[in-house]
Scaffold this motif. Structure first.
Motif, short mmCIF file in Angstrom:
data_model
loop_
_atom_site.label_atom_id
_atom_site.label_comp_id
_atom_site.label_asym_id
_atom_site.label_seq_id
_atom_site.Cartn_x
_atom_site.Cartn_y
_atom_site.Cartn_z
N LEU A 1 -51.71 29.38 11.89
CA LEU A 1 -50.84 30.51 11.55
C LEU A 1 -50.29 31.19 12.80
O LEU A 1 -49.14 31.64 12.84
CB LEU A 1 -51.62 31.52 10.70
N VAL A 2 -51.14 31.27 13.84
CA VAL A 2 -50.66 31.85 15.11
C VAL A 2 -49.52 31.00 15.67
O VAL A 2 -48.48 31.52 16.11
CB VAL A 2 -51.82 31.93 16.13
N TRP A 3 -49.72 29.68 15.66
CA TRP A 3 -48.68 28.79 16.16
C TRP A 3 -47.41 28.88 15.31
O TRP A 3 -46.29 28.75 15.82
CB TRP A 3 -49.20 27.37 16.20
N LEU A 4 -47.57 29.11 14.01
CA LEU A 4 -46.42 29.28 13.11
C LEU A 4 -45.55 30.46 13.56
O LEU A 4 -44.33 30.35 13.65
CB LEU A 4 -46.92 29.49 11.68
N VAL A 5 -46.20 31.58 13.86
CA VAL A 5 -45.46 32.78 14.28
C VAL A 5 -44.85 32.58 15.67
O VAL A 5 -43.69 32.92 15.90
CB VAL A 5 -46.39 34.01 14.27
N LEU A 6 -45.66 32.03 16.58
CA LEU A 6 -45.14 31.80 17.94
C LEU A 6 -43.97 30.83 17.93
O LEU A 6 -42.97 31.02 18.65
CB LEU A 6 -46.26 31.25 18.84
N GLN A 7 -44.08 29.80 17.12
CA GLN A 7 -43.01 28.80 17.06
C GLN A 7 -41.72 29.40 16.50
O GLN A 7 -40.63 29.06 16.92
CB GLN A 7 -43.46 27.62 16.19
N SER B 1 -43.36 37.52 20.09
CA SER B 1 -44.18 36.96 19.00
C SER B 1 -45.66 37.30 19.14
O SER B 1 -46.46 37.04 18.22
CB SER B 1 -44.03 35.43 18.98
N LEU B 2 -46.04 37.87 20.30
CA LEU B 2 -47.46 38.03 20.60
C LEU B 2 -48.17 38.96 19.62
O LEU B 2 -49.22 38.62 19.05
CB LEU B 2 -47.62 38.54 22.03
N LEU B 3 -47.62 40.15 19.41
CA LEU B 3 -48.28 41.11 18.53
C LEU B 3 -48.34 40.64 17.08
O LEU B 3 -49.41 40.73 16.44
CB LEU B 3 -47.59 42.47 18.63
N PRO B 4 -47.23 40.10 16.52
CA PRO B 4 -47.34 39.53 15.16
C PRO B 4 -48.36 38.40 15.08
O PRO B 4 -49.07 38.27 14.07
CB PRO B 4 -45.91 39.01 14.89
N ALA B 5 -48.46 37.57 16.15
CA ALA B 5 -49.42 36.46 16.15
C ALA B 5 -50.84 36.98 16.15
O ALA B 5 -51.73 36.44 15.46
CB ALA B 5 -49.18 35.56 17.36
N ILE B 6 -51.11 38.05 16.93
CA ILE B 6 -52.45 38.66 16.95
C ILE B 6 -52.80 39.22 15.58
O ILE B 6 -53.94 39.09 15.10
CB ILE B 6 -52.51 39.77 18.02
N ARG B 7 -51.82 39.82 14.91
CA ARG B 7 -52.08 40.39 13.58
C ARG B 7 -52.40 39.28 12.58
O ARG B 7 -53.28 39.46 11.72
CB ARG B 7 -50.85 41.17 13.13
N VAL B 8 -51.69 38.14 12.69
CA VAL B 8 -51.97 37.00 11.80
C VAL B 8 -53.37 36.47 12.05
O VAL B 8 -54.10 36.10 11.12
CB VAL B 8 -50.91 35.89 12.01
N PHE B 9 -53.76 36.43 13.33
CA PHE B 9 -55.07 35.89 13.68
C PHE B 9 -56.20 36.70 13.04
O PHE B 9 -57.23 36.14 12.63
CB PHE B 9 -55.22 35.88 15.20
N HIS B 10 -56.01 38.01 12.95
CA HIS B 10 -57.07 38.90 12.42
C HIS B 10 -56.83 39.29 10.97
O HIS B 10 -57.40 40.28 10.50
CB HIS B 10 -57.16 40.16 13.28
N ILE B 11 -56.02 38.55 10.25
CA ILE B 11 -55.73 38.91 8.85
C ILE B 11 -57.00 38.83 7.99
O ILE B 11 -57.81 37.90 8.14
CB ILE B 11 -54.61 38.00 8.29
N ASN B 12 -57.18 39.82 7.14
CA ASN B 12 -58.32 39.87 6.22
C ASN B 12 -57.90 39.22 4.91
O ASN B 12 -57.13 39.78 4.13
CB ASN B 12 -58.73 41.32 5.99
N ILE B 13 -58.44 38.01 4.65
CA ILE B 13 -57.99 37.22 3.50
C ILE B 13 -58.31 37.93 2.18
O ILE B 13 -57.44 38.11 1.32
CB ILE B 13 -58.62 35.82 3.52
N SER B 14 -59.55 38.32 1.98
CA SER B 14 -59.97 38.90 0.70
C SER B 14 -59.24 40.20 0.42
O SER B 14 -58.78 40.43 -0.71
CB SER B 14 -61.47 39.11 0.70
N ARG B 15 -59.12 41.09 1.41
CA ARG B 15 -58.48 42.38 1.18
C ARG B 15 -57.00 42.19 0.89
O ARG B 15 -56.45 42.84 -0.01
CB ARG B 15 -58.66 43.26 2.40
N THR B 16 -56.33 41.27 1.62
CA THR B 16 -54.90 41.04 1.41
C THR B 16 -54.64 40.49 0.02
O THR B 16 -53.71 40.90 -0.68
CB THR B 16 -54.36 40.07 2.48
#
Length: 415
Positions: free
Chosen positions: A330-336, A396-411
């Protein structure tokens, strides 16, 4: 999962924000690339044309105008100087060589220059066909003149007064093409070279007609012709002389001596061109700064676009994680996605700069007979590419960091 395909679809799903990012980045990259290209070509042309010329001597006036007219042939001359005085200077112990230049006429916008064989030799000019001129009214033409005017060996033409088209035609004197030079990538390519005597003959004929009309009633014909011939020999003039020094002492002594003690002017090309570039540099630096600001704004625009899109796609990201995608995918998705935007903007910017350079080249060739080759990749453009990639990564760095720490269950629960 095809990361590239997904990044591309995410990018085109927001046409307005994507277009804004691309326009800003294209504008910034295009401006900087165009400035780099124009600066490179101007420096190259300036350097090629000034090689081997230590000093230019001409009539009093603007030293920069003297350099532009005598070396680059893109300005009107400051006037004429005495051939006798120029030859005297040429014999100075500090002077290794002096090349006379006489101009003021043209053919279809290309200058007719009376000079010696040392002039094409200065630019290492070689013959494509024919030979160098051997007598008055014979000309050897530059490669660009031959190409653009369609002239070939044996063709004849008449020059016109002035350095632009539309001047008074000298019907009484026809020039014959006896040689065509190879491309030299210098001013030689756009000149028509002939013997200095050719230029003298044209203007001697004009002066003779005027002189005869004014004084025919007051002098005996034999005395008039005899006196005028002697006067003409004593007062022969050239437009300028290109000087090469024998040793470094020449640059120290001769320019000041000529400017103070004679009615001629000495100008040093290296100094005048350096001064010209320093004046141009202010404008180039200002435009470069504006372009960098535009690129920075485009980076901010990319960041806002990615960050706002991520907020809308948090549920999709959580689903991807739930179906087995890793954090780094997912991080690579955002960076790409950010890199794809910036690289697209870079490519469009480079294309727009080449189109702009072609347009400038057309204008330059029409006005000054100089042309630029647009498809040259400069080493500075590698630095520009690196800058664009850094902008894409930072955006892309900040959005990628946010994707990395995404909370699956809460989202998924809040969806």
């Amino acid at each position: 999962m095809n990361i590239f395909k997904l990044s591309y679809r995410n990018m085109i799903s927001r046409p307005l924000s994507t277009t804004l990012c691309l326009v800003l980045l294209t504008l910034g990259v295009g401006m900087i690339s165009l400035l780099l290209q124009v600066n490179h070509h101007i420096e190259q042309q300036m350097g090629n044309n000034v090689r081997g010329i230590d000093m230019v001597v001409g009539a009093k006036g603007s030293p920069l105008q003297l350099i532009l007219s005598a070396v680059y042939h893109i300005d009107a001359p400051t006037g004429n100087i005495s051939m006798k005085e120029a030859e005297k200077l040429k014999r100075n112990r500090l002077v290794a060589a002096g090349i006379p230049l006489s101009y003021g006429d043209s053919y279809k916008g290309y200058r007719i220059v009376g000079t010696s064989f040392d002039y094409p030799k200065l630019y290492e000019g070689s013959l494509a066909s024919g030979r160098l001129w051997q007598k008055p009214n014979e000309v050897t033409i530059g490669a660009m003149v031959a190409k653009n005017l369609g002239l070939k060996l044996g063709d004849a033409f008449v020059g016109s007064h002035g350095l632009a088209e539309g001047g008074e035609v000298h019907d009484e004197q026809r020039y014959e093409v006896v040689g065509i030079l190879n491309y030299s990538n210098a001013v030689l390519d756009q000149l028509i070279l002939t013997a200095t005597e050719s230029v003298w003959e044209v203007h001697h004929h004009e002066d003779e007609v005027d002189h005869t009309a004014k004084s025919a009633e007051n002098r005996e014909p034999e005395t008039q012709e005899e006196n005028h011939s002697e006067e003409h020999i004593d007062e022969r003039e050239i437009t300028a002389m290109l000087i090469q020094f024998r040793n470094p002492m020449g640059i120290v002594q001769l320019p000041r001596m000529i400017n103070q003690n004679t009615n001629m002017q000495a100008a040093v090309p290296a100094y005048e061109i350096s001064r010209l570039f320093s004046l141009m540099g202010v404008g180039i630096d200002m435009l470069s700064t504006i372009a960098l600001v535009i690129m920075a704004v485009s980076g901010l625009s990319i960041f806002i676009s990615l960050y706002s899109a991520l907020k809308d796609r948090e549920y999709e990201m959580a689903l991807l994680r739930a179906y087995g995608s890793t954090r780094w995918q997912l991080v690579w998705l955002v960076l790409q996605e950010g890199l794809l935007l910036t690289l697209s903007g870079f490519v469009l910017g480079i294309i727009s700069s080449r189109i702009g350079l072609w347009f400038i080249s057309v204008l330059m060739e029409a006005d000054f007979h100089y042309s630029f080759s647009g498809w040259i990749w400069l080493k500075e453009e590698w630095g520009l590419l690196l800058t664009v990639l850094i902008i894409g990564l930072l955006s892309s760095l900040l959005p990628a960091i946010r994707v990395f720490h995404i909370n699956i269950s809460r989202t998924l629960a809040d969806a």
